[in-house]
Design an enzyme around this catalytic site. Structure first.
Site, PDB file in Angstrom:
ATOM      1  N   GLU A 139     -52.049  -4.099 -41.617  1.00 49.94           N
ATOM      2  CA  GLU A 139     -53.016  -3.375 -40.794  1.00 49.94           C
ATOM      3  C   GLU A 139     -54.408  -3.821 -41.215  1.00 49.94           C
ATOM      4  O   GLU A 139     -54.964  -3.357 -42.202  1.00 49.94           O
ATOM      5  CB  GLU A 139     -52.857  -1.861 -40.964  1.00 49.94           C
ATOM      6  CG  GLU A 139     -53.714  -1.080 -39.978  1.00 49.94           C
ATOM      7  CD  GLU A 139     -53.646   0.429 -40.172  1.00 49.94           C
ATOM      8  OE1 GLU A 139     -54.004   1.138 -39.223  1.00 49.94           O
ATOM      9  OE2 GLU A 139     -53.254   0.884 -41.260  1.00 49.94           O
ATOM     10  N   ASP A 284     -48.367   7.427 -41.333  1.00 51.21           N
ATOM     11  CA  ASP A 284     -49.659   6.913 -41.792  1.00 51.21           C
ATOM     12  C   ASP A 284     -50.026   7.593 -43.111  1.00 51.21           C
ATOM     13  O   ASP A 284     -51.197   7.805 -43.425  1.00 51.21           O
ATOM     14  CB  ASP A 284     -50.748   7.137 -40.748  1.00 51.21           C
ATOM     15  CG  ASP A 284     -51.956   6.211 -40.919  1.00 51.21           C
ATOM     16  OD1 ASP A 284     -51.887   5.299 -41.767  1.00 51.21           O
ATOM     17  OD2 ASP A 284     -52.961   6.416 -40.220  1.00 51.21           O
TER      18      ASP A 284
END
Length: 389
Positions: A139, A284
């Site tokens: 990411e 997350d």
């Protein structure tokens, strides 16, 4: 010796089997079915979970840490703490997820994580108390400055095939997911290249217009990262990236269903758009997951955690959500059955990652990764590789 698990119900998750039996042999599922139709091997160990529900082990394809540690620390000690914490919440496999950082730090972390994935995939020294890493979720650093969230603007990089090759080589080819903003210069070429390598390219941290989002999908992107968060907002005359990914049924998407990142009614809207076969639950989660309120780290920067909200300089910075809680939340937010909600944390992420023949399912030939839930949806036990925890 074979092990036989008995329970009131089993979710494959596509099929629901009442009065179920599951036979495990050598870490692999040998057979699944109704109790009176499944032969029990002689000398088998029989474990009866009574009124419980058996499901595939949960899969978290976007998680940064837990138990006070961040995956980018990379040490076996830090990963062990994170992986044992996940097992307590029914997660049997996951994608350790990086955050934008200085390139040298990123390359070191990718090397450490790549070796951890290699050890897990080769079966060397398996530890049934730990969730197993499936591949790295990269990411950043190819994210939009306008939608970077808490990712360091200083360390975001222009899209570069050369830089990606450096990261690929450092990770020894163990990058499984790449989050990228498709509107960046050079992004479409990298999306196509990464897709050819078997990487799941996911659109995220993006200020893309509708046309730019469609272009990214046409180049090979097939997933969306934490939908609604760090994306251009929907407008009725300017639907943006969200307009593209919510209406394209070929594109899967994930969401943080903690009630903080996205309002519950938007979670309901998301599921209506993507369907129970195209929606994926993620956490997350950061290092603060499972820990008391306080100050923690996401990558190299500090995050303040209070009342389940993680913030850095006034911006949301990951979550302390666990995947079993996400399943319960989406049942409530979107009025879904337990079976449909479980699918979003098992079979769906497995399909996104291209491993649905061995993960995310309870069927003969699949890995014996099993979560045991109470009738109320609470985790009771987790089985990794056929070994009860």
């Amino acid at each position: 010796m074979s092990t036989v698990l008995l329970a009131r119900q089993l979710l494959t998750p596509v099929e629901r089997i009442e009065d179920a039996a599951l036979v495990i042999d050598g870490g692999i599922i040998a057979s699944v079915g109704k109790r009176d139709a499944v032969p029990v091997p002689s000398q088998a160990r029989v474990v009866d979970f009574g009124e419980s529900i058996l499901t595939p082990g949960l899969i978290d394809m976007h998680i940064h840490g837990g138990a006070g540690h961040d995956v980018m620390e990379g040490s076996d000690e830090s990963l062990a703490a994170i992986e044992r914490s996940m097992v307590r919440h029914g997660v049997t496999s996951y994608c350790p997820t990086t955050v934008t950082a200085p390139l040298d730090q990123t390359l070191k972390s990718l090397g450490d994580l790549g070796r951890a994935v290699e050890r897990a995939s080769s079966g060397l020294s398996p530890d049934p108390t730990r969730a197993q890493p499936l591949g790295i979720h990269l990411e950043g650093p190819f994210l939009s400055h306008a939608r970077r969230g808490v990712h360091s603007g200083i360390h975001l990089q222009p899209v570069s095939g050369e830089a990606f090759n450096q990261m690929w080589d450092a990770a020894e080819g163990r990058i499984r997911v790449l989050t990228i903003a498709p509107e960046l210069e050079g992004a479409l070429a990298l999306i196509a290249d990464a897709s050819r390598r078997g990487v799941c390219v996911s659109i995220g941290h993006s200020n893309a217009t509708l046309a730019q989002g469609i272009a990214g999908i046409q180049a090979g992107a097939r997933h969306a990262t934490h939908t609604f968060n760090a994306m251009r907002r929907v407008d009725h005359r300017d639907p943006g990236l969200l307009g593209a990914m919510l209406t394209d049924r070929k594109v899967t998407a994930d969401i943080i269903a903690d009630g903080i990142h996205v309002d519950p009614i938007i979670v309901d809207l998301f599921v209506r758009c993507k369907g129970v076969d195209g929606a994926v639950l993620i956490t997350d989660g950061i290092s603060a997951t499972g820990m008391p309120d306080g100050t923690y780290h996401l990558g190299s920067f500090e995050v303040q955690v209070r009342d389940n909200r993680c913030q850095s300089h006034g911006k949301l910075a990951g979550s302390v959500l666990t995947l079993d809680r996400a399943v319960q939340n989406v049942m409530s937010f979107a009025k879904l059955s337990f079976q449909d909600s479980i699918r979003m944390a098992t079979l769906n992420p497995a399909r996104v990652l291209g491993i649905e023949h061995r993960k995310g399912v309870l069927q003969a030939g699949a890995d014996a990764d099993v979560a045991v839930f109470s009738p109320a949806g609470e985790i009771l036990r987790t089985i990794v590789g056929g070994v009860l925890n």
